[in-house]
Design an enzyme around this catalytic site. Structure first.
Site, PDB file in Angstrom:
ATOM      1  N   ASP A  64       0.819  -1.216   0.000  1.00  0.00           N
ATOM      2  CA  ASP A  64       0.000   0.000   0.000  1.00  0.00           C
ATOM      3  C   ASP A  64       0.852   1.265   0.000  1.00  0.00           C
ATOM      4  OD1 ASP A  64      -1.266  -2.305   1.057  1.00  0.00           O
ATOM      5  OD2 ASP A  64      -2.955  -1.081   1.707  1.00  0.00           O
ATOM      6  N   SER A  92      -3.013  -9.007   4.275  1.00  0.00           N
ATOM      7  CA  SER A  92      -2.478  -7.751   4.785  1.00  0.00           C
ATOM      8  C   SER A  92      -1.760  -8.096   6.091  1.00  0.00           C
ATOM      9  CB  SER A  92      -3.626  -6.777   5.043  1.00  0.00           C
ATOM     10  OG  SER A  92      -3.135  -5.672   5.754  1.00  0.00           O
ATOM     11  N   ASP A 110      -6.442   1.614  11.918  1.00  0.00           N
ATOM     12  CA  ASP A 110      -5.143   2.287  11.848  1.00  0.00           C
ATOM     13  C   ASP A 110      -5.259   3.740  11.408  1.00  0.00           C
ATOM     14  OD1 ASP A 110      -3.522   0.247  12.845  1.00  0.00           O
ATOM     15  OD2 ASP A 110      -3.607  -0.816  10.936  1.00  0.00           O
ATOM     16  N   ARG A 120       1.378   2.011  16.739  1.00  0.00           N
ATOM     17  CA  ARG A 120       0.972   3.210  15.990  1.00  0.00           C
ATOM     18  C   ARG A 120       1.325   4.515  16.697  1.00  0.00           C
ATOM     19  NH1 ARG A 120       1.283   0.754  11.389  1.00  0.00           N
ATOM     20  NH2 ARG A 120      -0.517  -0.459  10.765  1.00  0.00           N
TER      21      ARG A 120
HETATM   22  N1  ARG Z   1      -6.948  -5.660  13.513  1.00  0.00           N
HETATM   23  C1  ARG Z   1      -5.731  -5.317  14.173  1.00  0.00           C
HETATM   24  C2  ARG Z   1      -5.821  -3.971  14.783  1.00  0.00           C
HETATM   25  O1  ARG Z   1      -6.688  -3.218  14.440  1.00  0.00           O
HETATM   26  C3  ARG Z   1      -4.541  -5.468  13.275  1.00  0.00           C
HETATM   27  C4  ARG Z   1      -4.423  -4.458  12.212  1.00  0.00           C
HETATM   28  C5  ARG Z   1      -3.306  -4.804  11.303  1.00  0.00           C
HETATM   29  N2  ARG Z   1      -3.005  -3.765  10.420  1.00  0.00           N
HETATM   30  C6  ARG Z   1      -2.643  -3.962   9.149  1.00  0.00           C
HETATM   31  N3  ARG Z   1      -2.358  -2.909   8.478  1.00  0.00           N
HETATM   32  N4  ARG Z   1      -2.615  -5.143   8.603  1.00  0.00           N
HETATM   33  O2  ARG Z   1      -5.037  -3.637  15.625  1.00  0.00           O
END
Ligand code: ARG
Length: 391
Positions: free
Chosen positions: A15, A174, A123, A94
């Site tokens: 991405d 992902s 995110d 994050r």
């Molecule tokens: N669902 C998890 C969260 O919200 C993991 C997110 C993973 N992010 C990604 N860009 N694949 O913390």
């Protein structure tokens, strides 16, 4: 026309690589920031990829120790999962990425930042609440919410057209990796009947092939934080890496779950968190031994809120910090040694010891007489407590 500078949170993945190109097409001077939070080789790939993409500056910073010290350990002190199972491995990273990225934006004197999170997930919220916390005047470009490339397949096509290389697994899921966990979402996992293949999991082996003997471990905690393994002191990174290794070869810490995203969508994710699963298990047993009953219950109540604040991107909120202070206060009692047996996907407790222990054999024994109270008093205790039920 002078190009505007923009700092992009760059993982080197699919991405964000496409986003570099796209921002450049939109006449931005792209500066990438990649946080090294223990994703291994990916850092080198990210660097090389950013070079190939002709970005104007590449920032990479080793944040592993800070990640553990100021994010992972404080969270583990809460002894809480998000909802039933999730140990928050992505949510915890994050805020740290945001903080460092904002430093770079100040240094580069730009008010433009960007990230690669989609408009459907958590995110984006975590990044942007943080950006706004550090700079209320920030301009955020979230390509996923505005561009014409609105599915993963279109993204892969864009890569083909623009000669952006991607590895095979990125095509399938992902993935988000750091010292603490790996997460896998999307692709075949969107079908709830799909059982992930063994080769999806990178951090742990399956129980069928995990090592064939139990590993005994002794973990020493001070003020709630792990400080020793088998009575040896190590730095934070080594502590976590050692437990990741042990957990990994013993098949510990895999989960396959449904979780509620902040915006109210349910999603399925697979996570492997070998080391932290072991630490969490040991910490919980230690807290059971040392925490006063009422402190324990209060802590448990607020921890539910605390973990959802982190999940929802409110790491920098005043209420998360307030709850952190309460949690940290309780940790002055959390000192001691927990011995564990780790074997084929299971963790068992072998023994617990603490000089803050509130366990007293005489009090709970079937064979000994307590000096602190008389069993006769329990009749009165029950009489009063049953009053309501009788009335
Ligand atoms: N669902 C998890 C969260 O919200 C993991 C997110 C993973 N992010 C990604 N860009 N694949 O913390």
């Amino acid at each position: 026309m002078l190009k505007k500078k923009i700092v992009l949170a760059y993982s080197g993945g699919l991405d964000t690589s496409v986003i570099v190109k796209w921002l450049q097409e939109k006449k931005f001077e792209v500066i990438t920031f990649t946080a090294d939070i223990g994703q291994g080789n990916e850092i080198i790939f990210a660097k090389n990829k950013a070079k190939k993409l002709n970005v104007s500056r590449i920032y990479i910073k080793n944040l592993k120790n800070e990640f553990i010290k100021n994010y992972i350990f404080p969270y583990l002190r809460s002894s809480s999962e998000y909802e039933n199972f999730y140990l928050l491995g992505t949510a915890l990273a994050r805020p740290l990425i945001v903080k460092e990225l904002m430093k770079i934006s100040f240094y580069e004197k730009t008010n433009f930042v960007s990230h690669g999170a989609t408009g459907k997930g958590n995110d984006q919220i975590r990044f942007e609440l943080g950006f706004k916390y550090f700079n209320p005047k920030i301009n955020i470009i979230a390509p996923w919410r505005i561009w014409e490339i609105n599915t993963r397949d279109k993204l892969l096509n864009f890569c083909l057209k623009n000669n952006i290389k991607i590895n095979k697994k990125t095509k399938k899921f992902s993935i988000d990796k750091n010292l603490f966990h790996n997460s896998y979402e999307g692709g075949d996992l969107e079908n709830l009947f799909f059982e992930p293949n063994e080769n999806m999991w990178e951090n742990t082996v399956s129980n069928q092939i995990s090592i064939d003997y139990p590993i005994y471990l002794s973990l020493t905690f001070k003020n709630g934080d792990l400080i020793k393994i088998n009575n040896h002191c190590y730095n934070n990174e080594t502590l976590l890496l050692k437990l990741n290794k042990i957990g990994s070869i013993s098949g510990i810490g895999r989960i396959d779950i449904i979780e509620n995203r902040f915006i109210g969508i349910k999603s399925r994710g697979c996570y492997e968190t070998p080391g932290a699963t072991i630490i969490m298990f040991a910490r919980k047993h230690l807290e059971d031994l040392v925490l006063d009953k009422e402190i324990f219950y209060l802590k448990k109540t607020i921890s539910l809120k605390y973990s959802s604040l982190i999940y929802n991107g409110f790491w920098w909120s005043p209420e998360r910090i307030m709850l952190q202070n309460i949690i940290d206060y309780t940790q002055k009692y959390v000192n001691g040694i927990i011995k564990l047996k780790v074997y084929k996907g299971t963790i068992n407790i072998v023994s617990r010891y603490s000089y803050n222990s509130l366990y007293n054999q005489k009090n709970s024994s079937f064979n000994q007489v307590s000096e602190k109270f008389s069993q006769i008093d329990s009749s009165g205790f029950i009489n009063i407590n049953s009053l309501r039920l009788i009335i």
